[in-house]
Design an enzyme around this catalytic site. Structure first.
Site, PDB file in Angstrom:
ATOM      1  N   ALA A 119       0.856  -1.198   0.000  1.00 50.83           N
ATOM      2  CA  ALA A 119       0.000   0.000   0.000  1.00 50.83           C
ATOM      3  C   ALA A 119       0.890   1.245   0.000  1.00 50.83           C
ATOM      4  CB  ALA A 119      -0.971  -0.014   1.184  1.00 50.83           C
ATOM      5  N   LEU A 120       1.837   1.234  -0.908  1.00 57.17           N
ATOM      6  CA  LEU A 120       2.908   2.235  -0.881  1.00 57.17           C
ATOM      7  C   LEU A 120       2.370   3.631  -1.195  1.00 57.17           C
ATOM      8  CD1 LEU A 120       5.744   0.241  -2.737  1.00 57.17           C
ATOM      9  CD2 LEU A 120       5.153   0.248  -0.302  1.00 57.17           C
ATOM     10  N   HIS A 169       6.507   5.924   1.700  1.00 53.35           N
ATOM     11  CA  HIS A 169       7.326   4.780   1.265  1.00 53.35           C
ATOM     12  C   HIS A 169       8.253   5.188   0.122  1.00 53.35           C
ATOM     13  CE1 HIS A 169       3.765   2.505   2.950  1.00 53.35           C
ATOM     14  NE2 HIS A 169       4.763   1.894   3.547  1.00 53.35           N
ATOM     15  N   GLN A 219       2.156  -9.507  13.337  1.00 53.39           N
ATOM     16  CA  GLN A 219       2.170  -8.226  14.057  1.00 53.39           C
ATOM     17  C   GLN A 219       0.784  -7.612  14.207  1.00 53.39           C
ATOM     18  OE1 GLN A 219       4.908  -6.545  10.941  1.00 53.39           O
ATOM     19  NE2 GLN A 219       3.795  -4.655  11.321  1.00 53.39           N
ATOM     20  N   GLY A 262      11.268   4.026   8.218  1.00 55.86           N
ATOM     21  CA  GLY A 262      10.726   5.369   8.400  1.00 55.86           C
ATOM     22  C   GLY A 262      10.767   5.794   9.865  1.00 55.86           C
ATOM     23  N   GLN A 263      11.044   7.067  10.067  1.00 52.54           N
ATOM     24  CA  GLN A 263      11.032   7.642  11.420  1.00 52.54           C
ATOM     25  C   GLN A 263       9.627   7.631  12.013  1.00 52.54           C
ATOM     26  OE1 GLN A 263      13.600   8.669  13.351  1.00 52.54           O
ATOM     27  NE2 GLN A 263      12.070   9.117  14.939  1.00 52.54           N
ATOM     28  N   ASP A 309       7.557   5.261  12.422  1.00 54.98           N
ATOM     29  CA  ASP A 309       7.432   4.170  13.399  1.00 54.98           C
ATOM     30  C   ASP A 309       8.664   4.212  14.304  1.00 54.98           C
ATOM     31  OD1 ASP A 309       4.936   2.739  12.469  1.00 54.98           O
ATOM     32  OD2 ASP A 309       6.092   2.816  10.623  1.00 54.98           O
ATOM     33  N   VAL A 339       7.114  11.833   6.182  1.00 57.38           N
ATOM     34  CA  VAL A 339       6.545  12.630   5.082  1.00 57.38           C
ATOM     35  C   VAL A 339       5.115  12.989   5.481  1.00 57.38           C
ATOM     36  CG1 VAL A 339       5.923  12.662   2.634  1.00 57.38           C
ATOM     37  CG2 VAL A 339       7.994  11.456   3.383  1.00 57.38           C
ATOM     38  N   ARG A 345      -2.937   3.656   6.735  1.00 53.64           N
ATOM     39  CA  ARG A 345      -4.215   3.626   7.459  1.00 53.64           C
ATOM     40  C   ARG A 345      -5.003   4.926   7.309  1.00 53.64           C
ATOM     41  NH1 ARG A 345      -1.038   0.072  11.141  1.00 53.64           N
ATOM     42  NH2 ARG A 345      -2.125  -1.925  11.118  1.00 53.64           N
TER      43      ARG A 345
HETATM   44  O1  PAF Z   1       6.777  -0.699   9.193  1.00 51.42           O
HETATM   45  C1  PAF Z   1       6.222  -1.632   8.575  1.00 51.42           C
HETATM   46  O2  PAF Z   1       5.648  -1.439   7.493  1.00 51.42           O
HETATM   47  C2  PAF Z   1       6.270  -3.037   9.149  1.00 51.42           C
HETATM   48  O3  PAF Z   1       6.196  -3.018  10.534  1.00 51.42           O
HETATM   49  C3  PAF Z   1       7.496  -3.832   8.672  1.00 51.42           C
HETATM   50  C4  PAF Z   1       8.803  -3.208   9.164  1.00 51.42           C
HETATM   51  C5  PAF Z   1       7.512  -3.915   7.151  1.00 51.42           C
HETATM   52  C6  PAF Z   1       7.444  -5.258   9.229  1.00 51.42           C
HETATM   53  O4  PAF Z   1       6.304  -5.924   8.791  1.00 51.42           O
END
Ligand code: PAF
Length: 310
Positions: free
Chosen positions: A29-30, A34, A61, A147-148, A150, A176, A187
């Site tokens: 879902a770039l 991304h 996750q 990315g910062q 997360d 960004v 999301r």
């Molecule tokens: O940040 C994300 O998109 C995810 O947590 C990752 C690092 C791709 C792991 O699934």
């Protein structure tokens, strides 16, 4: 651009990829956030190296009741973005390919994985670190780009690299944002138009906190809280926290005593203000309607380091 959907295909291609190999792990879902990671990866790979992108919505996750099933999946569009940004290989496995025997052995994220995001999403960082370690072992990158946005994930990945001596360089890319300040996220697609109009309040709160950095950590938290409080019932706050950037541990309590409830001033003097110096992260998580959003800002405290940045 090679597209590998199996581990065997990835392994077959990996041996002949020119280095350095720079991995960008994603769940697809770039969006433009991304694409900034992909562009940074392309720079780091230089003229000769290879950018590898993984696209995998990692069930490990997601907790029960979270959005695993409805998480956006846009592989065709994602492949176009990867090609446009100069990726050399995309690894897009299915769940059975990644976890053919389930995943009994997982990575314990340690204490910094239990707080904040980890407290609200039990098992989240175990799932993240497990898949990241597996991706590292399959793609064998020299460098990996995250990315910062997360920020807690980034801290934990760095710690995993250190603790397991993985020898992979981690590169962080600033957040960004949309023109109104909302941090880009896959999301954000879930937000209704009225929710979308509320969402920049998170960034506004962080900006107000950062602007108060000269007054010390307590002023930062107060400044951000004021903005969130003014938004009233339009959001549900999960947390607003000021943590040390390196460890994700809370900024020391004595620093938070700059105003109000700290130790008594020494005889004939005043309590020394601004005890905390260094780099902190002001992080927020909140729900707007059914959508949970996170954001953060880096704040430097101290004479040489008091600029706010993403
Ligand atoms: O940040 C994300 O998109 C995810 O947590 C990752 C690092 C791709 C792991 O699934």
């Amino acid at each position: 651009m090679i597209v590998a959907t199996t581990r065997a295909e990835l392994q077959a291609a990996r041996g002949s990829l020119p280095g350095p190999v720079v991995l960008v792990p994603t769940m697809g879902a770039l969006h433009d956030g991304h694409r900034a990671l992909l562009r940074r990866a392309r720079e780091l790979a230089g003229q000769t190296g290879t950018v590898v992108v993984s696209i995998f919505v990692n069930p490990l996750q997601f907790g029960p009741g979270e959005d695993l099933d409805r998480y956006p999946r846009t592989l065709e569009e994602d492949l176009k973005s990867c090609a446009a940004e100069g990726a050399g290989l995309v690894f897009a496995p299915g769940v059975r390919e990644m976890y053919p025997d389930g995943q009994l052995v997982t990575v314990d994220p340690g204490p910094a994985g239990e707080i904040l995001e980890g407290a609200f999403r039990p098992g989240f960082f175990r799932g993240v670190l497990t898949v990241v370690l597996k991706l590292f072992s399959l793609a064998r990158p020299d460098i990996a780009v995250f990315g910062q946005k997360d920020a807690q994930q980034l801290t934990l990945v760095r710690r995993m690299i250190r603790d397991f001596a993985l020898g992979i360089r981690i590169e962080a890319v600033p957040i960004v944002r949309a023109a109104d300040g909302l941090a880009l996220s896959s999301r954000n697609k879930y937000l209704s138009s009225s929710e979308r109009a509320v969402a920049p309040v998170l960034h506004n709160a962080l900006a107000a906190g950062a602007a108060a950095a000269g007054g010390g950590p307590r002023a930062v938290l107060d400044g951000a809280h004021q903005v969130l409080d003014a938004a009233g019932g339009q959001l549900t706050l999960d947390y607003l926290a000021l943590v040390e950037a390196g460890s994700y541990g809370p900024v020391r309590d004595d620093a938070l005593s700059v105003r109000g409830d700290g130790p008594p001033a020494p005889p004939g003097g005043q309590a020394s203000p601004g005890l905390f110096t260094g780099t902190a992260i002001l992080a927020v998580a909140a729900r707007i309607g059914a959508t949970r959003l996170i954001d953060n800002v880096i704040i430097g405290f101290g004479a040489e380091d008091d600029a706010a940045d993403d």
